[in-house]
Design a protein around this motif. Sequence first.
Motif, PDB file in Angstrom:
ATOM      1  N   SER A  70       0.833  -1.229  -0.087  1.00 34.70           N
ATOM      2  CA  SER A  70       0.004  -0.109  -0.063  1.00 34.70           C
ATOM      3  C   SER A  70       0.739   1.219  -0.042  1.00 34.70           C
ATOM      4  N   MET A  71       1.998   1.019   0.699  1.00 32.77           N
ATOM      5  CA  MET A  71       2.912   2.280   0.747  1.00 32.77           C
ATOM      6  C   MET A  71       3.668   2.427  -0.687  1.00 32.77           C
ATOM      7  N   VAL A  72       4.136   1.674  -1.033  1.00 32.05           N
ATOM      8  CA  VAL A  72       4.451   1.641  -2.520  1.00 32.05           C
ATOM      9  C   VAL A  72       3.684   1.992  -3.556  1.00 32.05           C
ATOM     10  N   TRP A  73       2.391   1.593  -3.299  1.00 34.62           N
ATOM     11  CA  TRP A  73       1.419   2.292  -4.427  1.00 34.62           C
ATOM     12  C   TRP A  73       1.208   3.795  -4.381  1.00 34.62           C
ATOM     13  N   ALA A  74       1.098   4.076  -2.742  1.00 35.60           N
ATOM     14  CA  ALA A  74       0.645   5.575  -2.600  1.00 35.60           C
ATOM     15  C   ALA A  74       1.921   6.593  -2.652  1.00 35.60           C
ATOM     16  N   ASN A  75       3.046   6.002  -2.528  1.00 35.61           N
ATOM     17  CA  ASN A  75       4.451   6.843  -2.864  1.00 35.61           C
ATOM     18  C   ASN A  75       4.329   7.013  -4.216  1.00 35.61           C
ATOM     19  N   HIS A  76       4.223   6.170  -4.825  1.00 35.26           N
ATOM     20  CA  HIS A  76       4.294   6.217  -6.541  1.00 35.26           C
ATOM     21  C   HIS A  76       3.480   6.978  -7.007  1.00 35.26           C
ATOM     22  N   LEU A  77       1.935   6.963  -6.320  1.00 34.84           N
ATOM     23  CA  LEU A  77       0.900   7.761  -6.908  1.00 34.84           C
ATOM     24  C   LEU A  77       0.990   9.308  -6.418  1.00 34.84           C
ATOM     25  N   PHE A  78       1.441   9.382  -5.298  1.00 43.40           N
ATOM     26  CA  PHE A  78       1.416  10.862  -4.677  1.00 43.40           C
ATOM     27  C   PHE A  78       2.735  11.493  -4.499  1.00 43.40           C
ATOM     28  N   LEU A  79       3.713  10.793  -4.523  1.00 44.72           N
ATOM     29  CA  LEU A  79       5.155  11.360  -4.439  1.00 44.72           C
ATOM     30  C   LEU A  79       6.017  11.271  -5.688  1.00 44.72           C
ATOM     31  N   GLY A  80       5.393  10.358  -6.526  1.00 47.33           N
ATOM     32  CA  GLY A  80       6.277  10.174  -7.754  1.00 47.33           C
ATOM     33  C   GLY A  80       7.620   9.142  -7.648  1.00 47.33           C
ATOM     34  N   CYS A  81       7.368   8.298  -6.524  1.00 50.82           N
ATOM     35  CA  CYS A  81       8.545   7.383  -6.294  1.00 50.82           C
ATOM     36  C   CYS A  81       8.726   6.410  -7.471  1.00 50.82           C
ATOM     37  N   SER A  82       9.664   5.700  -7.847  1.00 48.40           N
ATOM     38  CA  SER A  82       9.715   4.716  -8.633  1.00 48.40           C
ATOM     39  C   SER A  82      10.393   3.522  -8.154  1.00 48.40           C
ATOM     40  N   TYR A  83       9.657   2.371  -8.607  1.00 47.20           N
ATOM     41  CA  TYR A  83      10.260   1.028  -8.245  1.00 47.20           C
ATOM     42  C   TYR A  83      10.309   0.153  -9.213  1.00 47.20           C
ATOM     43  N   ASN A  84      10.592  -0.944  -9.094  1.00 44.37           N
ATOM     44  CA  ASN A  84      11.121  -1.952 -10.069  1.00 44.37           C
ATOM     45  C   ASN A  84       9.753  -2.175 -10.966  1.00 44.37           C
ATOM     46  N   LYS A  85       9.657  -2.571 -12.130  1.00 47.00           N
ATOM     47  CA  LYS A  85       8.370  -2.654 -12.905  1.00 47.00           C
ATOM     48  C   LYS A  85       7.612  -3.707 -12.516  1.00 47.00           C
ATOM     49  N   GLU A  86       7.990  -4.918 -11.980  1.00 51.91           N
ATOM     50  CA  GLU A  86       7.113  -6.096 -11.542  1.00 51.91           C
ATOM     51  C   GLU A  86       6.670  -5.503 -10.181  1.00 51.91           C
ATOM     52  N   LEU A  87       6.954  -4.922  -9.202  1.00 50.85           N
ATOM     53  CA  LEU A  87       6.408  -4.367  -8.299  1.00 50.85           C
ATOM     54  C   LEU A  87       5.226  -3.379  -8.569  1.00 50.85           C
ATOM     55  N   LEU A  88       5.661  -2.420  -9.525  1.00 51.32           N
ATOM     56  CA  LEU A  88       4.761  -1.368  -9.776  1.00 51.32           C
ATOM     57  C   LEU A  88       3.367  -2.210 -10.589  1.00 51.32           C
ATOM     58  N   ASP A  89       3.766  -3.094 -11.379  1.00 52.18           N
ATOM     59  CA  ASP A  89       2.675  -3.745 -12.209  1.00 52.18           C
ATOM     60  C   ASP A  89       1.795  -4.278 -11.128  1.00 52.18           C
ATOM     61  N   LYS A  90       2.500  -4.796 -10.055  1.00 48.39           N
ATOM     62  CA  LYS A  90       1.576  -5.565  -9.226  1.00 48.39           C
ATOM     63  C   LYS A  90       0.464  -4.691  -8.370  1.00 48.39           C
ATOM     64  N   VAL A  91       1.191  -3.402  -7.854  1.00 49.96           N
ATOM     65  CA  VAL A  91       0.597  -2.472  -6.877  1.00 49.96           C
ATOM     66  C   VAL A  91      -0.697  -1.759  -7.941  1.00 49.96           C
ATOM     67  N   ILE A  92      -0.333  -1.542  -9.122  1.00 53.08           N
ATOM     68  CA  ILE A  92      -1.375  -0.596  -9.907  1.00 53.08           C
ATOM     69  C   ILE A  92      -2.460  -1.855 -10.390  1.00 53.08           C
ATOM     70  N   GLU A  93      -1.997  -3.106 -10.587  1.00 57.27           N
ATOM     71  CA  GLU A  93      -3.211  -4.183 -10.874  1.00 57.27           C
ATOM     72  C   GLU A  93      -4.203  -4.162  -9.441  1.00 57.27           C
TER      73      GLU A  93
END
Length: 132
Positions: A70-93
């Motif tokens: 949940s923090m990965v998703w929120a940080n990506h969404l609200f703060l623009g943090c980037s993570y590896n593609k597989e992790l981002l794909d998982k939280v976005i899904e």
Amino acid sequence: MMVGGEGTSAAVEELVKGTRQVAEFAEQFRAYSESEKHWKARMEFILRHLPNYQDQPEGGRRLDQLLALSMVWANHLFLGCSYNKELLDKVIEMADGIEVEDLPCFETRSELMKKEKEMPIYLRIMLEIEIF
């Protein structure tokens, strides 16, 4: 004519009570620095997936994993943090269907570098010597 009667009223009360308990349970995971908007979105993410991560055969690590996702998703969404593609794909899904309004817009480092290269030389020099 009243539809449902006392049974419906009791069911609604029970539903409201259950909803309140779930919200109170989730509130313990709110970070001190989270805005109401940030927390509301993250709480929806957590509550949506809580049944899948709630059983604790590993001593609560599944819940910790959900909170981290949940923090990965929120940080990506609200703060623009980037993570590896597989992790981002998982939280976005996992967040599919969660609606958040007025999201900030971020530019990646490579997008900024490209803009800088396209900028006239005199503007780049002025930026380097901090005229602006």
